[in-house]
Design a protein around this motif. Sequence first.
Motif, PDB file in Angstrom:
ATOM      1  N   ASN A  79       0.818  -1.206   0.000  1.00  0.00           N
ATOM      2  CA  ASN A  79       0.000   0.000   0.000  1.00  0.00           C
ATOM      3  C   ASN A  79       0.855   1.260   0.000  1.00  0.00           C
ATOM      4  OD1 ASN A  79      -3.274   0.122   0.820  1.00  0.00           O
ATOM      5  ND2 ASN A  79      -2.320  -1.898   0.805  1.00  0.00           N
ATOM      6  N   ALA A 134       1.976   2.020  -3.493  1.00  0.00           N
ATOM      7  CA  ALA A 134       0.887   2.624  -4.273  1.00  0.00           C
ATOM      8  C   ALA A 134       0.698   4.078  -3.887  1.00  0.00           C
ATOM      9  CB  ALA A 134      -0.399   1.831  -4.059  1.00  0.00           C
ATOM     10  N   THR A 163       1.247   7.057  -6.745  1.00  0.00           N
ATOM     11  CA  THR A 163       0.123   7.932  -7.097  1.00  0.00           C
ATOM     12  C   THR A 163       0.396   9.367  -6.660  1.00  0.00           C
ATOM     13  OG1 THR A 163      -0.981   7.187  -5.062  1.00  0.00           O
ATOM     14  CG2 THR A 163      -1.653   6.148  -7.120  1.00  0.00           C
ATOM     15  N   SER A 209       7.267   2.372  -9.389  1.00  0.00           N
ATOM     16  CA  SER A 209       6.278   1.494 -10.014  1.00  0.00           C
ATOM     17  C   SER A 209       6.820   0.070 -10.098  1.00  0.00           C
ATOM     18  CB  SER A 209       5.921   2.001 -11.417  1.00  0.00           C
ATOM     19  OG  SER A 209       5.212   3.215 -11.362  1.00  0.00           O
ATOM     20  N   TRP A 220       6.581  -1.274  -6.607  1.00  0.00           N
ATOM     21  CA  TRP A 220       5.193  -1.698  -6.340  1.00  0.00           C
ATOM     22  C   TRP A 220       4.944  -3.069  -6.962  1.00  0.00           C
ATOM     23  CZ3 TRP A 220       1.391  -3.013  -9.796  1.00  0.00           C
ATOM     24  CH2 TRP A 220       0.107  -3.202  -9.277  1.00  0.00           C
ATOM     25  N   ASN A 242      -0.486  -0.928 -14.174  1.00  0.00           N
ATOM     26  CA  ASN A 242       0.444  -0.295 -13.238  1.00  0.00           C
ATOM     27  C   ASN A 242       1.886  -0.754 -13.390  1.00  0.00           C
ATOM     28  OD1 ASN A 242      -1.533   1.331 -11.880  1.00  0.00           O
ATOM     29  ND2 ASN A 242      -2.263  -0.523 -10.874  1.00  0.00           N
ATOM     30  N   HIS A 263      -4.053   2.837 -10.421  1.00  0.00           N
ATOM     31  CA  HIS A 263      -4.020   2.547  -8.990  1.00  0.00           C
ATOM     32  C   HIS A 263      -5.390   2.692  -8.349  1.00  0.00           C
ATOM     33  CE1 HIS A 263       0.119   1.502  -8.163  1.00  0.00           C
ATOM     34  NE2 HIS A 263       0.483   2.390  -9.076  1.00  0.00           N
ATOM     35  N   ASP A 303      -6.380  -0.688  -8.570  1.00  0.00           N
ATOM     36  CA  ASP A 303      -5.667  -1.438  -7.526  1.00  0.00           C
ATOM     37  C   ASP A 303      -6.429  -1.364  -6.210  1.00  0.00           C
ATOM     38  OD1 ASP A 303      -3.622  -2.847  -6.233  1.00  0.00           O
ATOM     39  OD2 ASP A 303      -2.514  -1.017  -5.769  1.00  0.00           O
TER      40      ASP A 303
END
Length: 422
Positions: free
Chosen positions: A234, A237, A241, A278, A281, A323, A354, A357
């Motif tokens: 998390n 992300a 973002t 990214s 992630w 993503n 995302h 996501d």
Amino acid sequence: MKTHNNFDEQFEFAGKAKTWSLAAIAIGVIVIALGFITGQVERTFSNLLLMGYYTTCVSLAGAFFCAIQYVTQSGWSASILRVPHAFIKILPIPAIILVVIIIAGLTFTQTIPNEEGHNVVAPYLYKIWGQHEITKAGTEGYDAIIAGKSGYLNLGFFLARVIGFLLAYILLSRLFVKYSTNEDELAGMSNYDKSFKLACVFLVIFGFTIPVFAFDVIMSLEAHWFSTMFGWYNFAALWVTGLATMTLIIIYLRKQGYLAWVTQDHLHNMGQLIFGFSVFWTYLWFAQFLLTWYANIPEETAYFYKRWEPDFKPWFWLSIVVNFLTPLLVLMARDSKRSTAILQAACVILIVGHWFDYFQMIMPGTVGHFSEWFVAVSWIEVGTFIGFAGLFAFLIFTALSKFKALAPKNHPFLQESLHHHI
């Protein structure tokens, strides 16, 4: 290098940007109201939680960005710090909205069948551990697993953690803005030194608590399942973002004639960060998935099994494809990161990607099932996203307009940022 930069320029929030953001807010309010009126209460609550969490995380990314720049004593970013400062200034509002959504979702209840087929009273959000009498042995709703976790998953401690974390983030991060604005007035190194020390403290607190924040707000929606990697997944992300949103705002300001000192070199750095994190992630997504698949323990695989149901599976795979492949194929090349149009498109794709996501993190554990995969994203999802996007834009640009200048003109590394070249 240009020498006629006006560091006293002030952003004016007016015209189409203000009109469109207010229109988006109105659309969101109407859609949310219609969601409740038409009886889709659980779905509406789920979308409110999704967007409340999303906007809070993006705002937190601004605080994390500032802390990273100060603790590493980075020079390249000095001239763009007002953008993450604006994220910090608005953080209390999405944080309050998120807390209100959580409290409302826990307060309003419905009657649903539990796993044993008994009808139980449960809240619209966190219905697994928030059910009435779920920890009371001998009742129809008793759940031994949740009872074993009740020392941690109980209403009072849960709300205390969520509110406590958010208060800590808000109070600490606002000092970054205070010290920077004081620096503009007083010059000298005193405020920068304070920011450096604050960044060290903030990063320790943030690093230890942000995974727990994700455990509470999102992972506890499916309280029978847990993953120690979920919090960092998390966080990745949140960071991607946040970077994408900051980059979009910087590009927009440049197009409007502001931030004339920001060059393709600064945008290149932002593109590098977006690309690198990214990939990070993706690593966390794959590691969590691979370990669960390989171990094949029923109580762990249940989480992914839900997301492989026909109504969620396309969205599950779309999330990882968008993503991961977008930054990999679009932003890997140097020229792509230096192209405003390509970088802007990649940021928009990642922001939407995302959202998918977060969507697949939340919906299977709240709404449960849809009749078909293509109805899982409907007018409620789209309208709620538009509303929160409009609110975020309105708050950010209003916050930017309150700064006396868009450049921290007495930042000790400002000249290094102005002459940044890679």
